[in-house]
Design a protein around this motif. Structure first.
Motif, short mmCIF file in Angstrom:
data_model
loop_
_atom_site.label_atom_id
_atom_site.label_comp_id
_atom_site.label_asym_id
_atom_site.label_seq_id
_atom_site.Cartn_x
_atom_site.Cartn_y
_atom_site.Cartn_z
N ASP A 197 0.86 -1.18 0.00
CA ASP A 197 0.00 0.00 0.00
C ASP A 197 0.90 1.23 0.00
OD1 ASP A 197 -2.23 1.50 2.45
OD2 ASP A 197 -1.89 1.93 0.34
N VAL A 198 0.79 2.03 -1.05
CA VAL A 198 1.72 3.14 -1.21
C VAL A 198 1.65 4.12 -0.04
CG1 VAL A 198 2.33 5.08 -2.68
CG2 VAL A 198 1.61 2.96 -3.70
N ASN A 199 0.47 4.27 0.51
CA ASN A 199 0.30 5.29 1.54
C ASN A 199 0.82 4.90 2.91
OD1 ASN A 199 -1.33 7.77 0.62
ND2 ASN A 199 -2.19 6.04 -0.49
N THR A 200 0.75 3.61 3.20
CA THR A 200 1.14 3.21 4.55
C THR A 200 2.33 2.28 4.57
OG1 THR A 200 -0.40 1.38 4.46
CG2 THR A 200 -1.21 3.43 5.42
N GLY A 201 2.73 1.81 3.39
CA GLY A 201 3.88 0.91 3.36
C GLY A 201 3.59 -0.49 3.84
N VAL A 202 2.34 -0.80 4.06
CA VAL A 202 1.97 -2.14 4.55
C VAL A 202 1.72 -3.06 3.37
CG1 VAL A 202 0.22 -3.43 5.79
CG2 VAL A 202 0.96 -1.20 6.65
N PRO A 203 2.36 -4.23 3.36
CA PRO A 203 2.08 -5.16 2.26
C PRO A 203 0.70 -5.79 2.46
CG PRO A 203 3.92 -5.94 3.62
CD PRO A 203 3.37 -4.74 4.29
N ARG A 204 -0.05 -5.85 1.36
CA ARG A 204 -1.40 -6.42 1.46
C ARG A 204 -1.51 -7.65 0.58
NH1 ARG A 204 -5.09 -1.10 0.95
NH2 ARG A 204 -3.96 -0.89 -1.01
N PHE A 205 -2.10 -8.69 1.12
CA PHE A 205 -2.39 -9.91 0.38
C PHE A 205 -1.14 -10.52 -0.25
CE2 PHE A 205 -6.69 -9.33 1.11
CZ PHE A 205 -7.13 -8.09 0.67
N THR A 206 0.02 -10.30 0.36
CA THR A 206 1.21 -10.89 -0.24
C THR A 206 1.60 -12.20 0.41
OG1 THR A 206 2.62 -9.63 1.24
CG2 THR A 206 2.19 -8.68 -0.92
N PHE A 207 1.01 -12.48 1.56
CA PHE A 207 1.24 -13.76 2.22
C PHE A 207 2.71 -14.08 2.35
CE2 PHE A 207 -3.10 -14.34 2.40
CZ PHE A 207 -3.66 -14.13 1.15
N GLY A 208 3.51 -13.08 2.64
CA GLY A 208 4.89 -13.33 2.97
C GLY A 208 5.85 -13.37 1.81
N THR A 209 5.36 -13.50 0.58
CA THR A 209 6.32 -13.57 -0.52
C THR A 209 6.78 -12.16 -0.88
OG1 THR A 209 4.65 -13.35 -2.21
CG2 THR A 209 5.20 -15.57 -1.52
N THR A 210 7.98 -12.07 -1.42
CA THR A 210 8.47 -10.77 -1.85
C THR A 210 8.08 -10.48 -3.29
OG1 THR A 210 10.56 -11.84 -2.35
CG2 THR A 210 10.43 -10.58 -0.31
N ARG A 211 7.75 -11.54 -4.04
CA ARG A 211 7.46 -11.34 -5.46
C ARG A 211 6.25 -10.47 -5.70
NH1 ARG A 211 11.75 -13.14 -8.54
NH2 ARG A 211 12.14 -15.34 -8.24
N LEU A 212 5.30 -10.56 -4.74
CA LEU A 212 4.04 -9.87 -4.99
C LEU A 212 4.03 -8.44 -4.49
CD1 LEU A 212 1.47 -12.68 -4.19
CD2 LEU A 212 2.02 -11.73 -6.39
N LEU A 213 5.17 -7.99 -3.93
CA LEU A 213 5.19 -6.66 -3.32
C LEU A 213 4.86 -5.56 -4.31
CD1 LEU A 213 8.21 -6.79 -0.87
CD2 LEU A 213 5.79 -6.67 -0.34
N ASP A 214 5.22 -5.80 -5.57
CA ASP A 214 4.94 -4.77 -6.57
C ASP A 214 3.56 -4.91 -7.17
OD1 ASP A 214 8.21 -4.26 -7.98
OD2 ASP A 214 6.93 -2.96 -6.74
N GLY A 215 2.80 -5.82 -6.68
CA GLY A 215 1.49 -6.04 -7.27
C GLY A 215 1.55 -7.11 -8.34
N ILE A 216 0.38 -7.46 -8.81
CA ILE A 216 0.29 -8.49 -9.84
C ILE A 216 0.49 -7.83 -11.19
CG2 ILE A 216 -1.21 -10.22 -10.86
CD1 ILE A 216 -2.63 -10.50 -8.29
N SER A 217 1.22 -8.49 -12.05
CA SER A 217 1.53 -7.92 -13.36
C SER A 217 0.28 -7.83 -14.21
CB SER A 217 2.60 -8.79 -14.02
OG SER A 217 2.42 -8.80 -15.40
N LEU A 218 0.08 -6.65 -14.79
CA LEU A 218 -1.10 -6.41 -15.63
C LEU A 218 -1.14 -7.37 -16.81
CD1 LEU A 218 -3.49 -4.65 -16.59
CD2 LEU A 218 -1.84 -3.15 -17.66
N VAL A 219 0.04 -7.62 -17.37
CA VAL A 219 0.10 -8.50 -18.53
C VAL A 219 -0.35 -9.91 -18.16
CG1 VAL A 219 1.63 -9.46 -20.27
CG2 VAL A 219 1.97 -7.15 -19.47
N ALA A 220 0.09 -10.36 -16.98
CA ALA A 220 -0.29 -11.71 -16.56
C ALA A 220 -1.80 -11.83 -16.42
CB ALA A 220 0.40 -12.08 -15.24
#
Lengths: 498, 148
Positions: free
Chosen positions: A185-208
């Motif tokens: 979350d850009v505003n608070t810096g809290v990772p959401r719905f990432t379940f611990g992985t680092t890959r998802l920190l940037d969000g899900i790829s639009l292309v995927a």
């Protein structure tokens, strides 16, 4: 900086060798994709998205948009020759186009639809050029509450107008919202719905998401199918394409009407080429002196829808570029492309990137002319294309999808996400849930949250701000009306069925 | 017309929506919700989850009886081959490199068509490998490890 400086700069950019090449590439590719049933516009644009990340944003949009309206030109070819729509906006052209082929008038049908498409495109882009700048000027006074309300309207309109299963659509939008929020979350810096992985920190790829949702089910549905046109390429000569005077007389009014219908539905957020073409056909049938001719090769039945869907595509760029509200899934992808290049579509876009805006508009014109030139003599080439067995395309498309998705982040995770969304896409289709709303929710989700947050900050936590500001209040009113109208219509139809 | 039977796809879909919405609300609820003035990370996701639940229920109320498109047979061969092709690409590209990954993806997905002669599939896969390397690796300059 005078008002015409940007226009001049835009012309210069649009006529540069690079822009011309990307325009030609885009419209040709789009035409091919449109001609081939089973290869969708959305999938093609999604497949080329990773490549566009390396291009100048102007060139990226010129090419992708070229694919979009090029496909609208080509889509009618398969509809007319094979009774199989190449694109969904050309589906209605099958009704009168295929009978014309059976009557030996395929050439005429192809020429008339090409011309109708050209006229529709031209008028559409004139509207774009005329309306977008003033609309953007008005919209400059918009702020977070207005954006939020407009985005809500766009989402609601897109899901409720475009299908007869609005609540399924709303479920898909909500699902898309959730997926769009994955990441930090850009505003608070809290990772959401990432379940611990680092890959998802940037969000899900639009292309995927786009390719998994639309591309995979499409290949699946078509793999193993075989299409053979009954027409030989040499059957269509230039002379056989010439319509009679009677044909011209019958076509010009439908083209005009179709263009108008298309422009209207294109401007409206939430509706696009497909609805426009259906409405145009319905209008022609209602207005015709002899409606029984429709379905048997009435030239009005192909001229009007084709003009409509092309004009709708051009005018659909108005809300996208001026307000940042995508009208359909494809516009949502375009929005995604622009955001990746750090260009924020919205009222600021025309003010800050005036040259780019005009370059795009001018290149639409160039592209339409190119398509006119390509389609008339090259019709035989397209017909031959239709004979390629799908089995050769499947591996090519699969590989392109893999490479495209992987090249965005060099992460195998994206490929697994691709498969995940493929499953969702397939399940959704099997259960009768529309797919486009999910993509819309995915792209707009983070933006919605951002604007909500800002609006509430402006109002110090007071929700009434959305109703206090007049524009926002009007838009919210429209949303409510839309929802009520849809529910009432549903209840009525359920009662009628009993 | 008598009362129509409940529509199974609608039930499944709506049920899934409600369940998923509930789980979202639970997960997002664990993030700080904050107030309206200072929205926390969990605020909007909870809203989205609630929306899912509400709309799922609406489906059951309003669209229970909507006629659904005829379900065609599940294309198992397509799913296994194309899904397998993508999986093979994912697994191979980081272990063995780009070229083996593309070749395997092309070849396996070619098997989706029952009547594709194996020899042709091999040729097509090779051609595709060379082609994508030319387009992506050379023309566009993307960095791929051909072989690890």
């Amino acid at each position: 900086m005078g008002p015409f400086d940007n226009l001049a700069a835009g012309f210069a950019i649009a006529f540069s060798v690079q822009s011309l090449s990307y325009c030609l590439l885009g419209v040709t590719l789009g035409n091919i994709v449109g001609v081939l049933p089973g290869v969708g516009i959305l999938s093609t644009i999604a497949m080329l998205l990773p490549i566009t990340y390396y291009l100048e944003p102007t060139h990226a949009i010129i090419m992708l948009a070229g694919i979009y309206y090029g496909a609208a030109y080509g889509g009618s070819t398969a509809s007319i020759l094979l009774n199989l729509p190449g694109t969904s906006s050309s589906a209605i052209t099958c009704l009168d186009g295929y009978p014309m082929t059976k009557q030996g008038r395929a050439g005429v049908a192809l020429l008339v639809t090409t011309i109708a498409s050209f006229v529709g495109s031209l008028v559409g882009l004139v509207i774009l050029a005329l309306f977008a700048p003033p609309l953007a000027a008005i919209a400059l006074r918009f702020s977070a509450p207005e954006y939020f309300s407009l985005m809500m309207l766009g989402l609601i309109a897109a899901t409720m107008l475009a299908s007869d299963v609005p609540f399924r659509g709303l479920v898909m939008v909500s699902l898309g919202l959730v997926f769009g929020l994955v990441g930090i979350d850009v505003n608070t810096g809290v990772p959401r719905f990432t379940f611990g992985t680092t890959r998802l920190l940037d969000g899900i790829s639009l292309v995927a998401v786009a390719l998994g949702l639309f591309g995979l089910p499409e290949i699946l549905a078509n793999a193993g199918s075989r299409i053979t046109p009954k027409l030989k390429a040499k059957d269509i000569t230039l002379r056989s394409m010439l319509p009679t005077r009677e044909d011209w007389r019958r076509s010009w009014m439908p083209i005009t009407r179709g263009t108008g219908v298309g422009a209207f539905f294109g401007l409206l957020p939430g509706t696009g080429g497909t609805i426009a073409s259906f409405m145009a056909y319905a209008l022609e049938k209602r207005v015709a002196k002899d409606p029984s001719r429709f379905g048997k090769g009435a030239i009005e039945g192909i001229a009007s829808p084709e003009a409509a869907n092309n004009s709708a595509i051009q005018t659909a760029f108005v809300p996208t570029l001026t307000l940042g509200i995508p009208g359909d899934a494809i516009m949502a992808l375009m929005l995604g492309v622009m955001m990746v290049h750090n260009i924020v579509p919205g009222p600021q876009f025309i003010a800050n990137n005036g040259a780019m805006f005009w370059a795009i508009v001018v290149s639409f014109f160039i592209g339409s002319v190119l398509l006119l030139i390509i389609n008339i003599p090259l019709v035989t080439v397209w017909v031959r294309l239709l004979t390629i067995p799908y089995r050769y395309l499947v591996p090519a498309i699969t590989v392109f999808i893999c490479v495209g998705v992987y090249s965005v982040g060099y992460a195998a995770t994206d490929l697994y996400l691709l498969l995940f969304f493929g499953v969702i896409g397939y399940a959704a289709m099997a259960l009768g849930f529309p797919l486009a709303p999910l993509l819309l929710g995915f792209v707009l989700g983070p933006l919605l949250e951002e604007n909500l947050r800002r609006a509430l900050l402006m109002s110090r936590g007071n929700l009434t701000i959305f109703l206090e500001r007049p524009i926002s209040a009007v838009v919210i009113g429209l949303c409510v009306l839309l929802v009520i109208w849809t529910i009432v219509a549903k209840v009525r139809s359920v009662r009628a069925a009993r | 017309m008598s009362r129509s039977r409940p529509n199974l796809p609608a039930l499944i879909g709506a049920g899934a929506a409600v369940l998923f919405g509930l789980s979202i609300v639970v997960v997002a609820g664990s993030y700080r919700l904050g107030t309206l003035l200072a929205m926390g990370p969990g605020f909007f996701p909870v809203l989205a989850g609630i929306a899912l639940i509400v709309f799922g229920v609406c489906i059951l109320v309003f669209e229970r009886n909507v006629a659904m498109p005829v379900a065609s047979a599940v294309p198992w061969r397509g799913i296994i081959t194309i899904g397998g092709a993508i999986l093979s690409f994912a697994l191979l590209t980081e272990r063995l490199g780009f070229v083996p990954a593309v070749f395997s993806a092309a070849f396996i997905s070619a098997l989706a068509d029952r009547e594709f002669p194996l020899r042709h599939a091999l040729v097509l896969a090779s051609a595709l490998t060379i082609g994508t390397w030319a387009i992506f690796g050379y023309a566009l300059g993307l960095q791929f490890e051909a072989f690890r």
